[in-house]
Design a protein around this motif. Structure first.
Motif, PDB file in Angstrom:
ATOM      1  N   GLN A 167      28.334  49.183  58.329  1.00  0.00           N
ATOM      2  CA  GLN A 167      27.787  48.198  57.391  1.00  0.00           C
ATOM      3  C   GLN A 167      27.967  46.764  57.878  1.00  0.00           C
ATOM      4  N   SER A 168      29.104  46.486  58.504  1.00  0.00           N
ATOM      5  CA  SER A 168      29.413  45.110  58.896  1.00  0.00           C
ATOM      6  C   SER A 168      28.991  44.792  60.320  1.00  0.00           C
ATOM      7  N   GLY A 169      28.524  45.798  61.049  1.00  0.00           N
ATOM      8  CA  GLY A 169      28.187  45.597  62.449  1.00  0.00           C
ATOM      9  C   GLY A 169      26.874  44.868  62.652  1.00  0.00           C
ATOM     10  N   GLU A 170      26.654  44.478  63.912  1.00  0.00           N
ATOM     11  CA  GLU A 170      25.411  43.811  64.273  1.00  0.00           C
ATOM     12  C   GLU A 170      24.284  44.836  64.342  1.00  0.00           C
ATOM     13  N   GLY A 171      23.061  44.344  64.320  1.00  0.00           N
ATOM     14  CA  GLY A 171      21.916  45.245  64.407  1.00  0.00           C
ATOM     15  C   GLY A 171      21.123  45.242  63.121  1.00  0.00           C
TER      16      GLY A 171
END
Length: 665
Positions: free
Chosen positions: A359-363
């Motif tokens: 959820q918090s990652g890039e992309g």
């Protein structure tokens, strides 16, 4: 000019020549599995995409074509840190190998360039980024190329776990050298990745070869996470004392503390992660390759191209992000075909943490959906009550053995399942009441405390002891409730939200609350048992043969240990890993056959012409010195008059193992 063996014209290259090269150089009598078909196709000039598991002999699929076709085989590999070891291993076989990468100075590169242009190299290893340089392309154009081998080809997949942008440029090889065959190889790929490799490397006419993904000698085990460091210590002390292995952790801090914990408790362990300086990382990697019995604790930054064949275990203290990653990492165990263990401690926090990272990652949203799908497949493997090996094989599109493998925890000790519908309703109802009645969201710890009726400071602070669900879950203990929550997350009946990992309902939750759906759950084992492969199970003869190979008769152990000591001394003198001299599997066969002449020794699998000439007399001296002592003598187990080893010792010996080839994360 041309490859080893003096082949100068393609019409003269025959299948028997490839087989003769296998025997002469590598010391094996026959090809295994898909090797022969792949080699025959590439030698004839065809392109190939090869999916073959670690330990399956991928490297031979390009090494032999490079040796029998005219010219030099160009191997594209991302393994800069290990190219020297790969080249050393080939030179020990008498293969003229070299590499060019950023670790060399100008003079060293000039020597390799001159050897290539003079036709004095059978194999030349290059990193993919080097092929983006005009100077490298110009150099290659001035020599004769036998074959292009693109190793770790899954690195071209932008959806994969090891994407490398430099691999995208490799499509130019086919455009610039259309008459040179290309072979793309990987140890693991789903059908989608397989197609992406073909598309991005511009290999539309390539023939595809897909070997079995089964690694029968690896025992897959996943245990409920309690105190993971102590669980790991117990596992190593009970089953892998003195063995080399890899322990994977998610964070650098966990790597450091785990390595320190193991060292403090008598297990020699070193850390490896990107936060260490390059010199320390290189030193620890070198020690792992050259020493016996060392444990490396690492993030997934470690493993790229690890050729070490006698890694007896791979342990995970944190959940991998995907089945592909898990398969590649566990595949570093047991490359020699002998029994090995893939062990993992897995718990509720792993699920929550991985969901939060997605959820918090890039992309973009599409990337997050793909990452979530990868995690779902990994969770399904962890939570299955069926054969784990079957689940792995099915993921890669291979039909599993419906009878089970007989060598994973769920086959050896089938888990109990129970109807967890009511328990699931209690958890979901607690989440509903917190949200609807209080407008609140909490994590798993608070949910479990409410169900157990615990009046903790936090429960009292928020008046959660006044909820109608307070204390309705006393039929299960804390660990069992955490198991319920974990499995609901894995089944998509709960979701994780926000940076604090609070639990929320999903679209599927309503069907459970409305009693429209049953929820089968695994029972949480009270104490995981030490597992051993089952005997007598039908359809598992290969696994039993592999397991039997690990056990030499007691009277032959002194010979095996003496040969290992001799090998260690040779490796120290030459500054190479021990497996470059001989694999354990070869030493076991030598100890079993007890050859008394160079001719007999030449018949052992893994003893090619170069190694026979270099090490033959030394091996025979070791055996001869043992034969003169009472304790080391083979006595009744010595060879018969015709030089054959006794049947009682050799009946169950396994198929010969290949020389190690690169595998990495």
């Amino acid at each position: 000019m041309g490859g080893m063996g003096g082949i100068s014209e393609m019409p003269g290259v025959t299948e028997s020549e490839a087989l003769a090269t296998l025997h002469r150089v590598f010391g094996y009598e026959a090809f295994r599995g898909e090797q022969e078909a792949v080699i025959e196709h590439v030698v004839a000039g065809g392109d190939a995409v090869v999916l073959m598991p670690t330990g399956g002999g991928k490297s031979l699929c390009y090494q032999i074509p490079a040796l029998v076709r005219p010219g030099t085989g160009i191997v594209v590999s991302p393994l800069i840190a290990l190219m020297q070891d790969q080249v050393d291993a080939l030179r020990a076989l008498g293969v003229r190998a070299g590499f060019m990468n950023s670790t060399q100075d100008f003079d060293e590169r000039r020597v390799v360039e001159a050897e290539y242009l003079a036709g004095e190299l059978d194999l030349l290893y290059l990193a993919p980024e080097r092929l983006r340089l005009d100077s490298t392309l110009d150099l290659l154009s001035r020599g004769k190329i036998a074959v292009f081998a693109i190793d770790e080809a899954h690195c071209v997949s932008q959806w994969g776990h090891d994407f490398r942008p430099d691999y995208l440029a490799l499509s130019l090889l086919g455009e610039r050298w259309p008459d040179v065959p290309r072979i793309a190889l990987t140890a693991t790929a789903t059908h989608a990745t397989h197609q992406e490799i073909t598309q991005r490397l511009h290999m539309p006419t390539a023939r595809h070869f897909v070997a079995s993904f089964d690694r029968p000698n690896i025992q897959y085990r996943i245990v409920p996470k309690a105190d993971p460091k102590k669980q790991l210590l117990g596992f190593l002390r009970e089953e892998h004392t003195g063995d080399a292995g890899i322990v994977y952790c998610l964070s650098r801090r966990s790597v450091d503390t785990t390595a320190e914990f193991l060292s403090r408790n008598g297990i020699e362990a070193v850390p490896y992660h990107a936060g260490l300086d390059a010199g320390t990382r290189a030193a620890h990697q070198s020690r792992f390759l050259r020493e016996e019995g060392l444990v490396v604790v690492a993030t997934i930054a470690f493993g790229m191209g690890i050729d070490k064949p006698d890694v007896r275990f791979v342990a995970h203290l944190d959940l991998p992000k995907s089945v592909e990653g898990y398969y590649q990492e566990t595949g570093r165990a047991g490359r020699d075909g002998l029994p090995s263990t893939a062990w993992m401690a897995y718990g509720l926090n792993d699920v929550i943490q991985q969901r939060k990272l997605i959820q918090s990652g890039e992309g973009d949203e599409a990337f997050r959906r793909r990452a979530a799908a990868h995690l779902d497949s990994m969770l399904a493997l962890c939570e299955t009550a069926q054969c784990r090996r079957g689940q792995l094989l099915a993921y890669f599109g291979q039909d599993p053995d419906l009878a089970g493998c007989g060598n994973c925890d769920t086959c050896l000790v089938p888990p109990e399942t129970w109807d967890g519908t009511v328990a699931a309703q209690k958890v979901l109802s607690t989440v509903v009441r917190l949200q609807r009645e209080r407008g609140q969201k909490f994590g798993a710890v608070q949910i479990v405390d409410i169900l157990l009726g615990k009046r903790t400071a936090k429960v009292i602070q928020f008046d959660h002891d006044q909820l109608s669900v307070f204390g309705i879950g006393e039929e299960l203990d804390e660990g069992e409730w955490r198991g319920v929550v974990r499995q609901l997350l894995a089944q998509g009946l709960l979701a994780v939200e926000g940076e604090y990992g609070t639990l929320v309902l999903t679209e599927a939750s309503g069907s459970v609350l409305r009693r429209e759906r049953e929820v089968p759950l695994r029972k949480e084992p009270k104490k995981p048992a030490t597992l051993r492969p089952a005997s007598g199970s039908s359809g598992r003869s290969e696994r039993k043969a592999k397991a039997a190979a690990a056990e030499l008769p007691e009277e032959l152990q002194p010979a095996f240990e003496a040969l290992r000591a001799w090998r260690a001394e040779q490796a120290r003198e030459q500054g190479v890993p021990a497996y470059v001299i001989f694999h354990d599997a070869t030493l076991r066969e030598i100890a079993t056959a007890w050859p008394t002449s160079v001719t007999q020794l030449g018949g052992i699998s893994g003893v090619g012409e170069k190694k026979l000439a270099t090490y033959g007399e030394g091996v025979l001296e070791v055996l001869s010195s043992l034969a003169t002592t009472t304790e080391g003598s083979p006595s009744v187990d010595a060879p018969t008059a015709d030089g054959q080893a006794p049947a009682a010792v050799t009946d169950d010996w396994p198929e010969p193992d290949e020389e190690p080839e690169p595998d990495w994360i």
